[in-house]
Design a protein around this motif. Structure first.
Motif, PDB file in Angstrom:
ATOM      1  N   ALA A   8       2.647  14.755   2.557  1.00  0.00           N
ATOM      2  CA  ALA A   8       3.731  13.809   2.295  1.00  0.00           C
ATOM      3  C   ALA A   8       3.133  12.489   1.853  1.00  0.00           C
ATOM      4  CB  ALA A   8       4.592  13.616   3.536  1.00  0.00           C
ATOM      5  N   PHE A   9       3.876  11.795   1.015  1.00  0.00           N
ATOM      6  CA  PHE A   9       3.388  10.547   0.416  1.00  0.00           C
ATOM      7  C   PHE A   9       4.548   9.584   0.323  1.00  0.00           C
ATOM      8  CE2 PHE A   9       0.494   8.142  -2.132  1.00  0.00           C
ATOM      9  CZ  PHE A   9       1.257   7.510  -3.099  1.00  0.00           C
ATOM     10  N   ARG A  51       7.554  11.663  -1.257  1.00  0.00           N
ATOM     11  CA  ARG A  51       7.364  12.971  -1.880  1.00  0.00           C
ATOM     12  C   ARG A  51       6.744  13.912  -0.859  1.00  0.00           C
ATOM     13  NH1 ARG A  51       5.045   9.737  -6.020  1.00  0.00           N
ATOM     14  NH2 ARG A  51       2.995  10.650  -5.681  1.00  0.00           N
ATOM     15  N   TYR A  52       7.060  15.191  -0.993  1.00  0.00           N
ATOM     16  CA  TYR A  52       6.602  16.185  -0.039  1.00  0.00           C
ATOM     17  C   TYR A  52       6.048  17.412  -0.747  1.00  0.00           C
ATOM     18  CZ  TYR A  52       9.410  13.449   3.231  1.00  0.00           C
ATOM     19  OH  TYR A  52       9.939  12.429   3.981  1.00  0.00           O
ATOM     20  N   ALA A  53       5.110  18.065  -0.102  1.00  0.00           N
ATOM     21  CA  ALA A  53       4.680  19.373  -0.562  1.00  0.00           C
ATOM     22  C   ALA A  53       5.846  20.340  -0.400  1.00  0.00           C
ATOM     23  CB  ALA A  53       3.484  19.844   0.262  1.00  0.00           C
ATOM     24  N   ASP A  54       5.937  21.291  -1.310  1.00  0.00           N
ATOM     25  CA  ASP A  54       7.042  22.257  -1.248  1.00  0.00           C
ATOM     26  C   ASP A  54       7.067  22.986   0.095  1.00  0.00           C
ATOM     27  OD1 ASP A  54       6.865  23.265  -4.762  1.00  0.00           O
ATOM     28  OD2 ASP A  54       7.888  21.590  -3.778  1.00  0.00           O
ATOM     29  N   SER A  55       5.905  23.227   0.651  1.00  0.00           N
ATOM     30  CA  SER A  55       5.813  24.009   1.883  1.00  0.00           C
ATOM     31  C   SER A  55       6.405  23.294   3.097  1.00  0.00           C
ATOM     32  CB  SER A  55       4.353  24.373   2.168  1.00  0.00           C
ATOM     33  OG  SER A  55       3.569  23.194   2.288  1.00  0.00           O
ATOM     34  N   VAL A  56       6.624  21.971   3.001  1.00  0.00           N
ATOM     35  CA  VAL A  56       7.131  21.242   4.162  1.00  0.00           C
ATOM     36  C   VAL A  56       8.478  20.569   3.897  1.00  0.00           C
ATOM     37  CG1 VAL A  56       4.745  20.803   4.878  1.00  0.00           C
ATOM     38  CG2 VAL A  56       6.018  19.010   3.670  1.00  0.00           C
ATOM     39  N   LYS A  57       8.988  20.672   2.685  1.00  0.00           N
ATOM     40  CA  LYS A  57      10.272  20.044   2.372  1.00  0.00           C
ATOM     41  C   LYS A  57      11.364  20.554   3.302  1.00  0.00           C
ATOM     42  CE  LYS A  57       9.640  18.968  -2.522  1.00  0.00           C
ATOM     43  NZ  LYS A  57       9.996  19.352  -3.919  1.00  0.00           N
ATOM     44  N   GLY A  58      12.153  19.607   3.796  1.00  0.00           N
ATOM     45  CA  GLY A  58      13.234  19.967   4.704  1.00  0.00           C
ATOM     46  C   GLY A  58      12.803  20.100   6.149  1.00  0.00           C
ATOM     47  N   ARG A  59      11.500  20.088   6.403  1.00  0.00           N
ATOM     48  CA  ARG A  59      10.999  20.211   7.785  1.00  0.00           C
ATOM     49  C   ARG A  59      10.251  18.956   8.240  1.00  0.00           C
ATOM     50  NH1 ARG A  59       7.209  23.811   9.016  1.00  0.00           N
ATOM     51  NH2 ARG A  59       6.269  23.873   6.935  1.00  0.00           N
ATOM     52  N   PHE A  60       9.553  18.300   7.317  1.00  0.00           N
ATOM     53  CA  PHE A  60       8.759  17.125   7.645  1.00  0.00           C
ATOM     54  C   PHE A  60       9.405  15.886   7.040  1.00  0.00           C
ATOM     55  CE2 PHE A  60       4.287  19.263   8.053  1.00  0.00           C
ATOM     56  CZ  PHE A  60       4.826  20.178   8.945  1.00  0.00           C
ATOM     57  N   THR A  61       9.250  14.754   7.737  1.00  0.00           N
ATOM     58  CA  THR A  61       9.755  13.484   7.244  1.00  0.00           C
ATOM     59  C   THR A  61       8.700  12.404   7.454  1.00  0.00           C
ATOM     60  OG1 THR A  61      12.015  14.096   7.852  1.00  0.00           O
ATOM     61  CG2 THR A  61      11.598  11.774   7.394  1.00  0.00           C
ATOM     62  N   SER A  78       0.814  -1.212   0.000  1.00  0.00           N
ATOM     63  CA  SER A  78       0.000   0.000   0.000  1.00  0.00           C
ATOM     64  C   SER A  78       0.843   1.256   0.000  1.00  0.00           C
ATOM     65  CB  SER A  78      -0.909   0.024   1.235  1.00  0.00           C
ATOM     66  OG  SER A  78      -1.844  -1.025   1.208  1.00  0.00           O
ATOM     67  N   SER A  79       0.357   2.266  -0.681  1.00  0.00           N
ATOM     68  CA  SER A  79       0.921   3.599  -0.569  1.00  0.00           C
ATOM     69  C   SER A  79       0.260   4.295   0.608  1.00  0.00           C
ATOM     70  CB  SER A  79       0.663   4.389  -1.846  1.00  0.00           C
ATOM     71  OG  SER A  79       1.304   3.783  -2.947  1.00  0.00           O
ATOM     72  N   MET A  80       1.056   5.071   1.328  1.00  0.00           N
ATOM     73  CA  MET A  80       0.556   5.777   2.512  1.00  0.00           C
ATOM     74  C   MET A  80       0.911   7.252   2.415  1.00  0.00           C
ATOM     75  SD  MET A  80      -0.714   3.194   4.210  1.00  0.00           S
ATOM     76  CE  MET A  80      -1.128   4.029   5.750  1.00  0.00           C
ATOM     77  N   VAL A 103      -5.999  20.165  10.470  1.00  0.00           N
ATOM     78  CA  VAL A 103      -6.295  18.774  10.814  1.00  0.00           C
ATOM     79  C   VAL A 103      -5.501  17.902   9.850  1.00  0.00           C
ATOM     80  CG1 VAL A 103      -8.056  16.996  11.029  1.00  0.00           C
ATOM     81  CG2 VAL A 103      -8.590  19.359  11.663  1.00  0.00           C
ATOM     82  N   TYR A 104      -4.761  16.970  10.397  1.00  0.00           N
ATOM     83  CA  TYR A 104      -3.912  16.086   9.590  1.00  0.00           C
ATOM     84  C   TYR A 104      -4.565  14.719   9.486  1.00  0.00           C
ATOM     85  CZ  TYR A 104      -0.150  19.475   9.505  1.00  0.00           C
ATOM     86  OH  TYR A 104       0.610  20.596   9.265  1.00  0.00           O
ATOM     87  N   TYR A 105      -4.627  14.214   8.257  1.00  0.00           N
ATOM     88  CA  TYR A 105      -5.301  12.955   7.969  1.00  0.00           C
ATOM     89  C   TYR A 105      -4.314  11.930   7.414  1.00  0.00           C
ATOM     90  CZ  TYR A 105      -9.563  15.771   8.182  1.00  0.00           C
ATOM     91  OH  TYR A 105     -10.589  16.601   8.576  1.00  0.00           O
TER      92      TYR A 105
END
Length: 116
Positions: A49-50, A58-68, A32-34, A92-94
Motif C-alpha cells: 500500500a502507498f 494505492r493498493y496491491a490487487d492482492s490486498v484491495k478491500g482487506r487492507f487500509t 513525504s509519500s509513505m 516481513v512488513y516494511y
C-alpha cells in the motif's frame, strides 16, 4: 537522520486482523509519500500500500478491500489496518518513505504470520 520504526506485527489466525504502525522521525511528514512493502521467504519485496503526500492511496490487487493505509502527519505515523488476513499475507512488513527529493528510506521490518 531518517528513522522508521514499525510495530504491531505478530501471529494471527486466518480471518483475523492486525494493525501495523510506523513511527517516523527526521522527515517532513506532510511532504513525504509513505507506504508499506512486504517480503515473504524466497520472494521479492512487493508493494502492499502507498499513500502520497496528497491524493489517493494505492493498493496491491492482492490486498484491495482487506487492507487500509492511513497517515497522521501531526504524529508522524503511518498505519496499515489488515483485515481478513490470509496465510499468504505472511511476510516481513516494511515501512517506506520517499522524501521530496525522491530519496527512499526503509524501516527494519515487523513479522506478520497468519496461521491457517
Amino acid at each position: 537522520q531518517v528513522r522508521l520504526v514499525e510495530s504491531g506485527g505478530g501471529l494471527v489466525q486466518a480471518g483475523g486482523s492486525l494493525r501495523l504502525s510506523c513511527a517516523a522521525s527526521g522527515i517532513i511528514m506532510s511532504f513525504s509519500s509513505m507506504g508499506w512493502y512486504r517480503q515473504a521467504p524466497g520472494k521479492e519485496r512487493e508493494l502492499v500500500a502507498f499513500i502520497p503526500s496528497s491524493g489517493r492511496a494505492r493498493y496491491a490487487d492482492s490486498v484491495k478491500g482487506r487492507f487500509t493505509i492511513s497517515r497522521d502527519n501531526a504524529a508522524k505515523k503511518v498505519y496499515l489496518q489488515m483485515d481478513s488476513l490470509k496465510p499468504e499475507d505472511t511476510a516481513v512488513y516494511y515501512c517506506y518513505n520517499r522524501d521530496p527529493g525522491r530519496n527512499d528510506y526503509w524501516g527494519q521490518g515487523t513479522q506478520v504470520t497468519v496461521s491457517s
